[in-house]
Design a protein around this motif. Structure first.
Motif, PDB file in Angstrom:
ATOM      1  N   ALA A   1      67.198 111.381  56.973  1.00  0.00           N
ATOM      2  CA  ALA A   1      66.198 111.366  55.727  1.00  0.00           C
ATOM      3  C   ALA A   1      65.628 109.836  55.444  1.00  0.00           C
ATOM      4  O   ALA A   1      66.263 109.027  54.689  1.00  0.00           O
ATOM      5  CB  ALA A   1      67.141 111.797  54.562  1.00  0.00           C
ATOM      6  N   PRO A   2      64.512 109.527  56.025  1.00  0.00           N
ATOM      7  CA  PRO A   2      64.142 108.334  56.112  1.00  0.00           C
ATOM      8  C   PRO A   2      63.558 107.778  54.734  1.00  0.00           C
ATOM      9  O   PRO A   2      64.100 106.427  54.383  1.00  0.00           O
ATOM     10  CB  PRO A   2      62.775 108.260  56.935  1.00  0.00           C
ATOM     11  CG  PRO A   2      62.944 109.847  57.799  1.00  0.00           C
ATOM     12  CD  PRO A   2      63.842 110.497  56.995  1.00  0.00           C
ATOM     13  N   LYS A   3      63.382 108.605  53.906  1.00  0.00           N
ATOM     14  CA  LYS A   3      62.934 108.119  52.597  1.00  0.00           C
ATOM     15  C   LYS A   3      64.136 108.001  51.767  1.00  0.00           C
ATOM     16  O   LYS A   3      64.000 107.061  50.796  1.00  0.00           O
ATOM     17  CB  LYS A   3      62.091 109.236  51.861  1.00  0.00           C
ATOM     18  CG  LYS A   3      60.735 109.620  52.344  1.00  0.00           C
ATOM     19  CD  LYS A   3      59.801 110.541  51.740  1.00  0.00           C
ATOM     20  CE  LYS A   3      58.476 110.517  52.401  1.00  0.00           C
ATOM     21  NZ  LYS A   3      57.404 111.612  51.451  1.00  0.00           N
ATOM     22  N   ARG A   4      65.290 108.601  52.316  1.00  0.00           N
ATOM     23  CA  ARG A   4      66.554 108.199  51.190  1.00  0.00           C
ATOM     24  C   ARG A   4      67.143 106.993  52.125  1.00  0.00           C
ATOM     25  O   ARG A   4      68.073 106.490  51.663  1.00  0.00           O
ATOM     26  CB  ARG A   4      67.566 109.451  51.370  1.00  0.00           C
ATOM     27  CG  ARG A   4      66.942 110.325  50.138  1.00  0.00           C
ATOM     28  CD  ARG A   4      67.906 111.330  49.711  1.00  0.00           C
ATOM     29  NE  ARG A   4      68.747 111.896  50.876  1.00  0.00           N
ATOM     30  CZ  ARG A   4      68.394 113.140  51.271  1.00  0.00           C
ATOM     31  NH1 ARG A   4      67.632 113.907  50.929  1.00  0.00           N
ATOM     32  NH2 ARG A   4      69.185 113.825  52.491  1.00  0.00           N
ATOM     33  N   GLY A   5      66.713 106.915  53.209  1.00  0.00           N
ATOM     34  CA  GLY A   5      67.494 105.675  53.957  1.00  0.00           C
ATOM     35  C   GLY A   5      68.711 106.123  54.582  1.00  0.00           C
ATOM     36  O   GLY A   5      69.617 105.533  54.628  1.00  0.00           O
ATOM     37  N   THR A   6      69.005 107.507  54.852  1.00  0.00           N
ATOM     38  CA  THR A   6      70.338 107.950  55.336  1.00  0.00           C
ATOM     39  C   THR A   6      70.193 108.543  56.707  1.00  0.00           C
ATOM     40  O   THR A   6      68.985 109.168  56.994  1.00  0.00           O
ATOM     41  CB  THR A   6      71.048 108.820  54.325  1.00  0.00           C
ATOM     42  OG1 THR A   6      70.197 109.914  54.194  1.00  0.00           O
ATOM     43  CG2 THR A   6      71.140 108.079  53.040  1.00  0.00           C
ATOM     44  N   VAL A   7      71.129 108.721  57.490  1.00  0.00           N
ATOM     45  CA  VAL A   7      71.528 109.574  58.630  1.00  0.00           C
ATOM     46  C   VAL A   7      72.757 110.405  58.236  1.00  0.00           C
ATOM     47  O   VAL A   7      73.791 109.707  57.861  1.00  0.00           O
ATOM     48  CB  VAL A   7      71.628 108.982  59.840  1.00  0.00           C
ATOM     49  CG1 VAL A   7      71.837 109.520  61.035  1.00  0.00           C
ATOM     50  CG2 VAL A   7      70.047 108.080  60.000  1.00  0.00           C
TER      51      VAL A   7
ATOM     52  N   VAL B   1      77.677 110.498  55.854  1.00  0.00           N
ATOM     53  CA  VAL B   1      76.443 110.262  55.607  1.00  0.00           C
ATOM     54  C   VAL B   1      76.626 108.602  55.508  1.00  0.00           C
ATOM     55  O   VAL B   1      77.053 108.164  54.851  1.00  0.00           O
ATOM     56  CB  VAL B   1      76.022 110.557  54.287  1.00  0.00           C
ATOM     57  CG1 VAL B   1      74.672 110.196  53.855  1.00  0.00           C
ATOM     58  CG2 VAL B   1      75.871 112.314  54.100  1.00  0.00           C
ATOM     59  N   LEU B   2      75.807 108.329  56.518  1.00  0.00           N
ATOM     60  CA  LEU B   2      75.372 106.863  56.652  1.00  0.00           C
ATOM     61  C   LEU B   2      74.313 106.489  56.271  1.00  0.00           C
ATOM     62  O   LEU B   2      72.966 106.868  56.389  1.00  0.00           O
ATOM     63  CB  LEU B   2      75.684 106.497  58.088  1.00  0.00           C
ATOM     64  CG  LEU B   2      76.969 106.623  58.909  1.00  0.00           C
ATOM     65  CD1 LEU B   2      76.752 108.166  59.459  1.00  0.00           C
ATOM     66  CD2 LEU B   2      77.251 105.711  59.679  1.00  0.00           C
ATOM     67  N   GLY B   3      74.043 105.048  55.722  1.00  0.00           N
ATOM     68  CA  GLY B   3      72.926 104.325  55.269  1.00  0.00           C
ATOM     69  C   GLY B   3      72.373 103.972  56.786  1.00  0.00           C
ATOM     70  O   GLY B   3      72.982 103.945  57.704  1.00  0.00           O
ATOM     71  N   THR B   4      70.778 103.873  56.783  1.00  0.00           N
ATOM     72  CA  THR B   4      70.282 103.521  58.052  1.00  0.00           C
ATOM     73  C   THR B   4      70.849 102.386  58.588  1.00  0.00           C
ATOM     74  O   THR B   4      70.807 102.055  59.968  1.00  0.00           O
ATOM     75  CB  THR B   4      68.837 103.294  57.823  1.00  0.00           C
ATOM     76  OG1 THR B   4      68.077 104.683  57.285  1.00  0.00           O
ATOM     77  CG2 THR B   4      67.994 103.182  59.346  1.00  0.00           C
ATOM     78  N   ASP B   5      71.274 101.123  57.894  1.00  0.00           N
ATOM     79  CA  ASP B   5      71.754  99.866  58.274  1.00  0.00           C
ATOM     80  C   ASP B   5      73.028 100.175  58.962  1.00  0.00           C
ATOM     81  O   ASP B   5      73.112  99.551  60.026  1.00  0.00           O
ATOM     82  CB  ASP B   5      71.744  98.827  57.138  1.00  0.00           C
ATOM     83  CG  ASP B   5      70.515  98.339  56.673  1.00  0.00           C
ATOM     84  OD1 ASP B   5      69.525  98.707  57.236  1.00  0.00           O
ATOM     85  OD2 ASP B   5      70.489  97.871  55.655  1.00  0.00           O
ATOM     86  N   ALA B   6      73.939 100.941  58.564  1.00  0.00           N
ATOM     87  CA  ALA B   6      75.143 101.366  59.089  1.00  0.00           C
ATOM     88  C   ALA B   6      75.286 102.102  60.300  1.00  0.00           C
ATOM     89  O   ALA B   6      75.590 101.860  61.359  1.00  0.00           O
ATOM     90  CB  ALA B   6      75.902 102.001  58.255  1.00  0.00           C
ATOM     91  N   ALA B   7      73.946 103.036  60.275  1.00  0.00           N
ATOM     92  CA  ALA B   7      73.589 103.795  61.760  1.00  0.00           C
ATOM     93  C   ALA B   7      73.196 102.903  62.840  1.00  0.00           C
ATOM     94  O   ALA B   7      73.203 103.094  63.948  1.00  0.00           O
ATOM     95  CB  ALA B   7      72.620 104.984  61.321  1.00  0.00           C
TER      96      ALA B   7
END
Length: 221
Positions: A191-197, A207-213
């Motif tokens: 979910a790029p707009k939410r910034g999650t993977v 559920v991780l934030g993009t930075d953590a992923a």
């Protein structure tokens, strides 16, 4: 003072350059080193100048800092002792996994040429740290993948190769969610707009934030 603890600041700088450039595939510049080492930029500039004078690093035109051959040998020497200390703490002393990086940092400078082979023998000559990083100097070659969890598409399956080891709070989160080297991964949503993977690690959906992923590496295809 024992000779192995005389130059802690120099060793810390060299190993930080090693981790950024070798382990993470990034570029080492003075500002980034100052942030990672938690020192003032002016102090870091002076350190880089001394390292360059001593032929341990070279500074390119764009201010990128790289280890010389001599600097690489010294950095690998300290990284090896750090990762052996991590293995000792986790596997023998049964320290919590997420605490191992910080505690090993305290121990690495105290490991000598006398105690290192004894630790290696006790551990059975390990080839990787508890966080998935190769241990230099064990006679094995371990190419590091540059591919990250954040790079995987929805539906992709992989396995955790290594995780970023320097953030204790992040490691606690990884530990709680079962995100460790060797654990299988399946990406269920990006979910790029939410910034999650969102991914399943083993049998647990997280559920991780993009930075953590971006701080979870997976093998190359």
């Amino acid at each position: 003072m024992p000779k192995q603890v005389e130059n802690v600041a120099v060793d810390d700088a060299l190993t930080t350059i090693y981790r950024i450039t070798h382990d993470e595939g990034g570029e080492a510049i003075a500002a980034r080193l100052a942030e990672r080492l938690d020192i003032r930029p002016a102090s870091m500039a002076g350190m880089v100048a001394r390292l360059s004078r001593d032929h341990l690093v070279s500074v390119e035109a764009k201010k990128r800092i790289t280890l010389t051959a001599e600097g690489m040998v010294r950095a690998e020497h300290m990284v090896r002792r750090h990762r052996l200390a991590e293995c000792l703490l986790v596997e023998v002393l049964k320290l919590e996994w997420w605490r191992a990086y910080e505690e090993a940092h305290l121990m690495e400078h105290a490991i000598s040429d006398v105690t290192e082979p004894l630790i290696v023998q006790m551990l059975g000559n390990p080839v990787r740290s508890p966080f998935g990083y190769p241990i230099p100097g064990n006679g094995h070659s371990h190419p590091l993948s540059a591919r990250r969890l954040a790079d995987l598409a929805e539906g992709a399956r992989s396995v955790v190769e290594r995780v970023y080891e320097e953030d204790e709070e992040l490691l606690r989160f990884f530990d709680q969610e079962g995100i460790r080297p060797g654990v299988p991964i399946e990406v269920t949503e990006r979910a790029p707009k939410r910034g999650t993977v969102t991914a399943i690690f083993g049998e647990r959906e997280v559920v991780l934030g993009t930075d953590a992923a971006r701080l979870v590496w997976v093998p190359e295809r």
